[in-house]
Structure formats: C-alpha cells, structure tokens
Write a protein that holds these residues in place. Structure first.
Motif, PDB file in Angstrom:
ATOM      1  N   GLY A 154       0.834  -1.216  -0.108  1.00  0.00           N
ATOM      2  CA  GLY A 154      -0.147  -0.173  -0.020  1.00  0.00           C
ATOM      3  C   GLY A 154       0.701   1.228  -0.087  1.00  0.00           C
ATOM      4  N   ILE A 155       1.921   1.098   0.842  1.00  0.00           N
ATOM      5  CA  ILE A 155       2.740   2.339   0.832  1.00  0.00           C
ATOM      6  C   ILE A 155       3.682   2.439  -0.429  1.00  0.00           C
ATOM      7  N   ALA A 156       4.149   1.435  -1.031  1.00  0.00           N
ATOM      8  CA  ALA A 156       4.836   1.451  -2.368  1.00  0.00           C
ATOM      9  C   ALA A 156       3.827   2.017  -3.535  1.00  0.00           C
ATOM     10  N   LYS A 157       2.604   1.575  -3.246  1.00  0.00           N
ATOM     11  CA  LYS A 157       1.635   2.267  -4.383  1.00  0.00           C
ATOM     12  C   LYS A 157       1.536   3.874  -4.143  1.00  0.00           C
ATOM     13  N   GLU A 158       1.202   4.025  -3.157  1.00  0.00           N
ATOM     14  CA  GLU A 158       0.914   5.420  -2.809  1.00  0.00           C
ATOM     15  C   GLU A 158       1.997   6.446  -3.199  1.00  0.00           C
ATOM     16  N   VAL A 159       3.341   5.871  -2.939  1.00  0.00           N
ATOM     17  CA  VAL A 159       4.453   6.570  -3.178  1.00  0.00           C
ATOM     18  C   VAL A 159       4.795   6.828  -4.703  1.00  0.00           C
ATOM     19  N   LEU A 160       4.724   5.876  -5.325  1.00  0.00           N
ATOM     20  CA  LEU A 160       4.793   5.519  -6.709  1.00  0.00           C
ATOM     21  C   LEU A 160       3.751   6.572  -7.578  1.00  0.00           C
ATOM     22  N   SER A 161       2.727   6.380  -7.072  1.00  0.00           N
ATOM     23  CA  SER A 161       1.650   6.901  -7.699  1.00  0.00           C
ATOM     24  C   SER A 161       1.782   8.709  -7.622  1.00  0.00           C
ATOM     25  N   SER A 162       2.531   8.960  -6.705  1.00  0.00           N
ATOM     26  CA  SER A 162       2.875  10.401  -6.515  1.00  0.00           C
ATOM     27  C   SER A 162       4.015  10.734  -7.125  1.00  0.00           C
ATOM     28  N   GLY A 163       4.606   9.850  -7.883  1.00  0.00           N
ATOM     29  CA  GLY A 163       5.789  10.159  -8.676  1.00  0.00           C
ATOM     30  C   GLY A 163       7.203  10.117  -7.909  1.00  0.00           C
ATOM     31  N   ARG A 164       6.974   9.538  -6.889  1.00  0.00           N
ATOM     32  CA  ARG A 164       8.395   9.533  -5.886  1.00  0.00           C
ATOM     33  C   ARG A 164       9.175   8.243  -5.888  1.00  0.00           C
ATOM     34  N   ASP A 165      10.257   7.959  -5.940  1.00  0.00           N
ATOM     35  CA  ASP A 165      11.044   6.715  -5.585  1.00  0.00           C
ATOM     36  C   ASP A 165      10.817   6.128  -4.413  1.00  0.00           C
ATOM     37  N   VAL A 166      10.820   4.785  -4.144  1.00  0.00           N
ATOM     38  CA  VAL A 166      10.656   4.030  -2.853  1.00  0.00           C
ATOM     39  C   VAL A 166      11.786   2.963  -2.672  1.00  0.00           C
ATOM     40  N   MET A 167      12.302   2.690  -1.485  1.00  0.00           N
ATOM     41  CA  MET A 167      13.048   1.809  -1.148  1.00  0.00           C
ATOM     42  C   MET A 167      12.129   0.752  -0.087  1.00  0.00           C
ATOM     43  N   VAL A 168      11.978  -0.392  -0.315  1.00  0.00           N
ATOM     44  CA  VAL A 168      11.016  -1.320   0.335  1.00  0.00           C
ATOM     45  C   VAL A 168      11.795  -2.282   1.320  1.00  0.00           C
ATOM     46  N   MET A 169      11.611  -2.105   2.428  1.00  0.00           N
ATOM     47  CA  MET A 169      12.692  -3.219   3.570  1.00  0.00           C
ATOM     48  C   MET A 169      11.287  -4.395   3.598  1.00  0.00           C
ATOM     49  N   SER A 170      10.066  -4.153   3.764  1.00  0.00           N
ATOM     50  CA  SER A 170       9.243  -5.156   4.207  1.00  0.00           C
ATOM     51  C   SER A 170       9.004  -5.755   2.914  1.00  0.00           C
ATOM     52  N   VAL A 171       9.758  -6.728   2.237  1.00  0.00           N
ATOM     53  CA  VAL A 171       9.571  -7.163   1.124  1.00  0.00           C
ATOM     54  C   VAL A 171       8.514  -8.479   0.769  1.00  0.00           C
ATOM     55  N   GLY A 172       8.426  -9.063   2.007  1.00  0.00           N
ATOM     56  CA  GLY A 172       7.318 -10.206   1.849  1.00  0.00           C
ATOM     57  C   GLY A 172       5.980  -9.454   1.376  1.00  0.00           C
ATOM     58  N   GLY A 173       5.744  -8.129   1.593  1.00  0.00           N
ATOM     59  CA  GLY A 173       4.326  -7.784   1.241  1.00  0.00           C
ATOM     60  C   GLY A 173       4.224  -7.375  -0.107  1.00  0.00           C
ATOM     61  N   LEU A 174       5.235  -7.595  -1.108  1.00  0.00           N
ATOM     62  CA  LEU A 174       5.453  -7.501  -2.425  1.00  0.00           C
ATOM     63  C   LEU A 174       5.763  -8.698  -3.289  1.00  0.00           C
ATOM     64  N   ILE A 175       5.652  -9.934  -2.288  1.00  0.00           N
ATOM     65  CA  ILE A 175       6.185 -11.001  -3.047  1.00  0.00           C
ATOM     66  C   ILE A 175       5.225 -11.402  -4.255  1.00  0.00           C
ATOM     67  N   ALA A 176       3.943 -11.130  -4.312  1.00  0.00           N
ATOM     68  CA  ALA A 176       3.167 -11.290  -5.177  1.00  0.00           C
ATOM     69  C   ALA A 176       2.591 -10.238  -6.132  1.00  0.00           C
ATOM     70  N   LYS A 177       3.405  -9.096  -6.063  1.00  0.00           N
ATOM     71  CA  LYS A 177       3.144  -8.033  -6.559  1.00  0.00           C
ATOM     72  C   LYS A 177       4.239  -7.437  -7.586  1.00  0.00           C
ATOM     73  N   TYR A 178       5.024  -8.165  -7.971  1.00  0.00           N
ATOM     74  CA  TYR A 178       6.168  -7.888  -8.731  1.00  0.00           C
ATOM     75  C   TYR A 178       5.695  -7.180 -10.157  1.00  0.00           C
ATOM     76  N   SER A 179       4.731  -7.732 -11.036  1.00  0.00           N
ATOM     77  CA  SER A 179       4.451  -7.150 -12.186  1.00  0.00           C
ATOM     78  C   SER A 179       3.404  -5.896 -11.845  1.00  0.00           C
ATOM     79  N   GLU A 180       2.722  -5.674 -10.779  1.00  0.00           N
ATOM     80  CA  GLU A 180       2.003  -4.629 -10.776  1.00  0.00           C
ATOM     81  C   GLU A 180       2.924  -3.427 -10.428  1.00  0.00           C
ATOM     82  N   LEU A 181       3.838  -3.797  -9.513  1.00  0.00           N
ATOM     83  CA  LEU A 181       5.107  -2.705  -9.050  1.00  0.00           C
ATOM     84  C   LEU A 181       5.738  -2.284 -10.241  1.00  0.00           C
ATOM     85  N   THR A 182       6.195  -3.133 -11.056  1.00  0.00           N
ATOM     86  CA  THR A 182       6.736  -2.717 -12.289  1.00  0.00           C
ATOM     87  C   THR A 182       5.837  -1.823 -13.411  1.00  0.00           C
ATOM     88  N   LYS A 183       4.957  -2.293 -13.382  1.00  0.00           N
ATOM     89  CA  LYS A 183       3.858  -1.327 -14.414  1.00  0.00           C
ATOM     90  C   LYS A 183       3.739   0.139 -13.674  1.00  0.00           C
TER      91      LYS A 183
END
Ligand SMILES: NC(=O)c1ccc[n+]([C@@H]2O[C@H](COP(=O)([O-])OP(=O)(O)OC[C@H]3O[C@@H](n4cnc5c(N)ncnc54)[C@H](O)[C@@H]3O)[C@@H](O)[C@H]2O)c1
Length: 271
Positions: free
Chosen positions: A80-109
């Motif tokens: 949720g944090i990564a989505k909000e940050v990217l949608s606002s045009g900012r870069d993001v560093m994610v430490m809690s990677v477990g939350g992204l394990i199934a989201k790779y393609s959405e994150l890339t897009k």
C-alpha cells in the motif's frame, strides 16, 4: 541538490537509517520527514538525532516532502505504501519485501507509468548479485535453507498447531520444506529473505525453502544454493541479530545503508 528522504517506520531499521542519513550522508541527502503509526516513535527519534520539524502524522504529508521514501514498517502495509509513493511520482525503497512477493508485475507497471524507481536491498543474505546475473543465462533451481535456534520460532502458529515443543528439540529438526510461497505464509519471520530471493530469481512457487530448528546455533543462518547454466552458486550467511530488534539481522540494516549509498554515489559496484 540534496536527495530528500522520508522514512516510514521508526523502529530498528528506520532509526538506524535516520542516524546514518543525518550523520554520514549529510552532503548528498537530507532527512525531511519521519512517520510511524506509533506517533511517539518519530518524536523520540527526531529528538535523538537532534533534528526539528521532521515528524508528520500521515503518509501523504511525508510523501509530499520526499524524493525518496524508505518503507521500514511492516509487510502488511508495504505494498500500500509503495503504491501511494509511486503514484505520487516518488521513488521508494522497500524493506518489508514480503508484502511485495506477489506484486512484482503490478509494481513494475506502476513504477514505469510514473517513471519512478523501486529499490529492494538484498537484506540478510548473500548471493543476490550472482543470482541476478545467472538468471540471464537460465536458472534451474534455487534453494534457501534457514537454520535458527528453536526458540526463535516461539509464537509461530504453524509450530503451535503441530504441538512441537521447541524446548525439547535437542538436534537439528526440519520444521518446514516447501515453496517460498508457502514458507512466507507459515513463517512470517523468514518472509523477507524468501521474498528477495524469489523476486530476484525464479519466483515464489519454484524457489524451495527448508527451515531447520538447530539448538547449536545462536545466529540466523541462511544458505542459498543456485543451479544455473552459468554453474552452481552456494552462499552461507551467519547473521548477528540487531541489538534493537532480535527478529532483524544486523546485515539487513547495513544492506539498506549500502543501497542508499549506491543511490547517492556515481559508481555502482556489483551486478
Ligand atoms: N529486507 C530485509 O532483509 C529485512 C530484514 C529485517 C527486517 N525487515 C523488515 O523491515 C521492517 C522493519 O523492521 P524493523 O526491525 O525496523 O521493525 P521494528 O518492529 O523495529 O519497527 C517497525 C516500525 O514500523 C511501525 N509501523 C508498523 N506498521 C506501520 C504502518 N502501517 N505505518 C507506519 N508505521 C508502521 C511500527 O510502529 C514500528 O515502529 C519489518 O517489516 C521487517 O520485517 C526486512
């Protein structure tokens, strides 16, 4: 121009990063905001690093001030944090990677659509550099074997449901063997290591994970075996625990600092 950095989550990792940014990276970066669900944490941290006007009370306010947002909060909210940050045009560093394990393609897009970057540090394991390179030529098999003291598994539901008495384990005992996808669900403590390995390699269903309770060890040990067209890779990391949070390995914090260094410096070493 200095890179403006906001930190979400002011626990062991967030606090260490805040100290390093203000102390060691002050020429290239500026800490501009701190946010935590527990509002006393950013206040205490800001006081400790002797900086004023850093505390914000909502994620949106932190994003507005930042060029780069560092998430060091929880795998329940990292997507949720990564989505909000990217949608606002900012870069993001994610430490809690477990939350992204199934989201790779959405994150890339999302990152592509907003022309932003997502940084995922290697964390408490070695070998991600070689795995990324080997993947280009073709990887057949990736296995993670984690050894921890039996008492590290206290409170894990999967162990309780099986009636395993952790105090009675006197020799190495395999607690789990299966896919990374299953492992991250059953062993949330192992979630980040398995997630980074899956995302950089052959995915959460093909990456194999074995979890061993070992009464002889007092460190978090992660062994990685890769079979690839370029040859076999084996790494073993014996992690010392972070003094502020024994669930977090010290190397994971250093890995985030090294990633930040890579963002700030002109030369990138490693794959
Ligand atoms: N990538 C890796 O290798 C690696 C290694 C260790 C830990 N981690 C992960 O990094 C994260 C931080 O680790 P830590 O040791 O600093 O944990 P910690 O428990 O010390 O700190 C987490 C902080 O985040 C806050 N928080 C939780 N949910 C939040 C939310 N929705 N919004 C804002 N703040 C929130 C908590 O109040 C707490 O202060 C954890 O998710 C952990 O699993 C990653």
């Amino acid at each position: 121009m200095k890179l403006k950095i906001g930190i979400v989550g002011c626990g062991a990792i967030g606090s260490s990063l805040a100290r390093v940014i203000t102390k060691d990276f002050s020429k290239q970066a500026e800490l501009v905001a701190l946010y935590d669900l527990n509002s006393s944490k950013p206040k205490i941290l800001a006081k400790r690093i002797r900086k004023k006007n850093l505390v914000v009370f909502e994620l949106g306010a932190l994003i507005l001030r930042s060029d780069l947002v560092i998430e060091a909060a929880s795998s329940r909210c990292s997507w949720g944090i990564a989505k909000e940050v990217l949608s606002s045009g900012r870069d993001v560093m994610v430490m809690s990677v477990g939350g992204l394990i199934a989201k790779y393609s959405e994150l890339t897009k999302l990152a592509k659509r907003h022309n932003c970057r997502v940084y995922i540090p290697s964390g408490a394991i070695a070998g991600i550099d070689a795995l990324k390179a080997a993947k280009i030529g073709g990887v057949k098999k990736v296995t993670l074997t984690t050894l921890k003291n039996p008492l590290s598994f206290k409170g894990v539901k999967y162990i309780e449901e099986r009636g395993i008495d952790l105090f009675k384990i006197k020799k190495d005992r395999v607690l789990f063997s299966g896919s990374a996808a299953e492992a991250v669900k059953l062993f949330p403590q192992n979630i980040n290591v398995a997630a980074v390995l899956s995302l950089s390699g052959i995915g959460q269903d093909k990456t194999r994970v074995k979890i061993i309770a070992s009464p002889k060890v007092n460190k978090n040990i992660h062994e990685i075996k890769v079979e690839s067209q370029a040859g076999n890779i084996f790494t073993r990391t014996e992690n010392i625990l972070h003094p502020d949070n024994p669930k977090t390995s010290y190397l994971a914090v250093l890995s985030a600092i090294a990633t930040l260094k890579q963002i700030l410096e002109p030369i990138r070493i490693g794959t």
